[in-house]
Design a protein around this motif. Structure first.
Motif, PDB file in Angstrom:
ATOM      1  N   HIS A 270       0.837  -1.210   0.000  1.00 37.94           N
ATOM      2  CA  HIS A 270       0.000   0.000   0.000  1.00 37.94           C
ATOM      3  C   HIS A 270       0.872   1.261   0.000  1.00 37.94           C
ATOM      4  O   HIS A 270       0.553   2.243  -0.679  1.00 37.94           O
ATOM      5  CB  HIS A 270      -0.918   0.009   1.228  1.00 37.94           C
ATOM      6  CG  HIS A 270      -2.115  -0.882   1.101  1.00 37.94           C
ATOM      7  ND1 HIS A 270      -2.708  -1.168  -0.114  1.00 37.94           N
ATOM      8  CD2 HIS A 270      -2.848  -1.546   2.039  1.00 37.94           C
ATOM      9  CE1 HIS A 270      -3.744  -1.974   0.085  1.00 37.94           C
ATOM     10  NE2 HIS A 270      -3.849  -2.212   1.383  1.00 37.94           N
ATOM     11  N   THR A 272       3.813   1.647  -1.302  1.00 38.22           N
ATOM     12  CA  THR A 272       4.411   1.843  -2.632  1.00 38.22           C
ATOM     13  C   THR A 272       3.368   2.267  -3.656  1.00 38.22           C
ATOM     14  O   THR A 272       3.717   2.840  -4.693  1.00 38.22           O
ATOM     15  CB  THR A 272       5.108   0.565  -3.122  1.00 38.22           C
ATOM     16  OG1 THR A 272       4.147  -0.478  -3.280  1.00 38.22           O
ATOM     17  CG2 THR A 272       6.179   0.103  -2.134  1.00 38.22           C
ATOM     18  N   GLN A 273       2.094   1.984  -3.381  1.00 36.20           N
ATOM     19  CA  GLN A 273       1.023   2.353  -4.315  1.00 36.20           C
ATOM     20  C   GLN A 273       0.787   3.869  -4.368  1.00 36.20           C
ATOM     21  O   GLN A 273       0.342   4.397  -5.372  1.00 36.20           O
ATOM     22  CB  GLN A 273      -0.297   1.672  -3.916  1.00 36.20           C
ATOM     23  CG  GLN A 273      -0.372   0.196  -4.236  1.00 36.20           C
ATOM     24  CD  GLN A 273      -1.691  -0.406  -3.763  1.00 36.20           C
ATOM     25  OE1 GLN A 273      -2.200  -0.065  -2.697  1.00 36.20           O
ATOM     26  NE2 GLN A 273      -2.238  -1.309  -4.569  1.00 36.20           N
ATOM     27  N   ASP A 277      -5.158   1.087  -2.491  1.00 30.55           N
ATOM     28  CA  ASP A 277      -6.086   0.556  -3.477  1.00 30.55           C
ATOM     29  C   ASP A 277      -6.064  -0.969  -3.440  1.00 30.55           C
ATOM     30  O   ASP A 277      -5.147  -1.590  -2.877  1.00 30.55           O
ATOM     31  CB  ASP A 277      -5.698   1.059  -4.870  1.00 30.55           C
ATOM     32  CG  ASP A 277      -6.872   1.034  -5.835  1.00 30.55           C
ATOM     33  OD1 ASP A 277      -7.955   0.570  -5.421  1.00 30.55           O
ATOM     34  OD2 ASP A 277      -6.711   1.467  -6.989  1.00 30.55           O
ATOM     35  N   LEU A 279      -5.417  -4.690  -4.673  1.00 30.85           N
ATOM     36  CA  LEU A 279      -4.406  -5.342  -5.488  1.00 30.85           C
ATOM     37  C   LEU A 279      -4.730  -6.819  -5.582  1.00 30.85           C
ATOM     38  O   LEU A 279      -5.440  -7.366  -4.731  1.00 30.85           O
ATOM     39  CB  LEU A 279      -3.011  -5.152  -4.897  1.00 30.85           C
ATOM     40  CG  LEU A 279      -2.707  -5.843  -3.555  1.00 30.85           C
ATOM     41  CD1 LEU A 279      -1.287  -6.370  -3.568  1.00 30.85           C
ATOM     42  CD2 LEU A 279      -2.877  -4.850  -2.400  1.00 30.85           C
ATOM     43  N   LYS A 329      -7.413  -5.370   0.005  1.00 25.78           N
ATOM     44  CA  LYS A 329      -6.735  -4.229   0.619  1.00 25.78           C
ATOM     45  C   LYS A 329      -7.036  -4.249   2.113  1.00 25.78           C
ATOM     46  O   LYS A 329      -8.014  -4.869   2.555  1.00 25.78           O
ATOM     47  CB  LYS A 329      -7.180  -2.913  -0.007  1.00 25.78           C
ATOM     48  CG  LYS A 329      -8.600  -2.472   0.314  1.00 25.78           C
ATOM     49  CD  LYS A 329      -8.876  -1.089  -0.280  1.00 25.78           C
ATOM     50  CE  LYS A 329     -10.287  -0.609   0.060  1.00 25.78           C
ATOM     51  NZ  LYS A 329     -10.557   0.737  -0.494  1.00 25.78           N
TER      52      LYS A 329
END
Length: 336
Positions: A270, A272-273, A277, A279, A329
């Motif tokens: 999360h 790094t996103q 969102d 995944l 998530k």
């Protein structure tokens, strides 16, 4: 040693075998120590032995392995050697119930647990049942004169399998040997990655062959066989559905052992996103699987992910019929 026999053995190697052999020698030569002459001598002996091995209808050695990838690799490695036979147990013994596993009722209980919790389709479930029963029958029909080699590594699944097989062999008088592929690999490839292999199935064909032909095996003593078989028998009384291997011992673990690690990996993704969102569940499981200290199956991790969803710690969208069909998530309360 007959130098002509050695020349003939080398000349009969395939191009790929020659490349693999040279690669092994180059890696090992970077760590020359007091064991290096013994290593080179074992290499020569293995080449001569392969050249002298006759074609036979009845195998001299029975290899017992845990998992399809190991069985496939060894079958390829021994494809021209009729002296070797492979018995494959396609099970992951670190996971699932083992209580009364040595009885038909206990085996059925384990089988049903997998069907219910790992979402096996009927075809895979029947394949598993058939292959396991076939393996048990082959183990019971091993002839007294045949040598038995059990392949294991430093993980809960293969170490549990070793103990269960020795329990099944407790009435047999065959010579039994054990190959710990983690130990053998690091004897051959000194200085290589410390955490590899976590499971014998991670080794390629040439590495498997090297572990067998170049590392001296020791026959298990009667005392060692009895001790390990006793540990196998004790596993048949355990209520645990998860096992850990630590300091040479099989330990029962809580079923939620890996839950926090799954959550931590989901948090990292999360971050790094840029935004929290959904995944793909398969991506998360792949990330977790690649960083686990205890070698674990993807099926167990997917089972625990669904448990986290049931507990309200993880949200999902899609269908929970397989990790390819849904995304996940973290619940907002757990993010941060």
């Amino acid at each position: 040693m007959d130098i002509n026999q050695l020349k003939k053995a080398i000349s009969n190697l395939s191009e790929q075998e020659v490349k693999s052999l040279l690669h092994l020698i180059m890696i090992r030569s970077e760590h020359i120590d007091e064991d290096f002459p013994e290593f080179m001598q074992s290499l020569k002996n293995a080449l001569i032995k392969r050249e002298k091995t006759p074609n036979m209808k009845n195998p001299e050695t029975i290899h017992i392995v845990f998992g399809a990838s190991v069985a496939g690799g060894l079958k390829h490695a021994f494809k021209d050697q009729q002296t070797e036979e492979i018995i494959e147990l396609p099970d992951y013994f670190a996971e699932g119930p083992l209580k009364h596993y040595h009885t038909p009722e206990g085996f059925e209980q384990r089988y049903q647990w997998f069907k219910e919790n790992y979402q096996w389709d009927s075809e895979h479930a029947e394949w598993y049942k058939f292959k396991m029963k076939e393996a048990f029958e082959k183990i019971q029909s091993i002839n007294p004169e045949q040598r038995v080699v059990i392949w294991t590594s430093s993980n809960a699944s293969e170490q549990t399998g070793l103990r269960l097989v020795l329990y099944l062999l407790k009435e047999k008088t065959n010579a039994v040997y054990k190959i710990n592929t983690y130990e053998a690999y690091h004897k051959l490839y000194k200085g290589k990655e410390e955490d590899f292999p976590r499971h014998t199935g991670e080794l390629n064909i040439e590495q498997l062959r090297a572990c067998y032909e170049l590392v001296k095996m020791k026959e298990l003593t009667v005392e060692m066989r009895h001790s390990l078989a006793k540990e196998g028998e004790q596993l048949f009384t355990s209520e645990s559905i998860l096992r850990t291997y630590k300091n040479g011992q099989i330990l029962s673990a809580e079923s939620n052992r890996d839950d926090e690690f799954i959550i931590e990996k989901l948090k990292e993704i999360h971050e790094t996103q840029g935004k929290k969102d959904f995944l793909k569940a398969a991506r998360l499981i792949g990330e977790v699987l690649g960083h686990m200290q205890q070698h674990t199956s993807y099926e167990w991790l997917e089972y625990r992910l669904r448990q986290l969803i049931a507990e309200g710690k993880v949200e999902y969208q899609g269908e929970l019929r397989g990790m390819r069909y849904y995304e996940v998530k973290l619940k907002e309360a757990l993010v941060g």
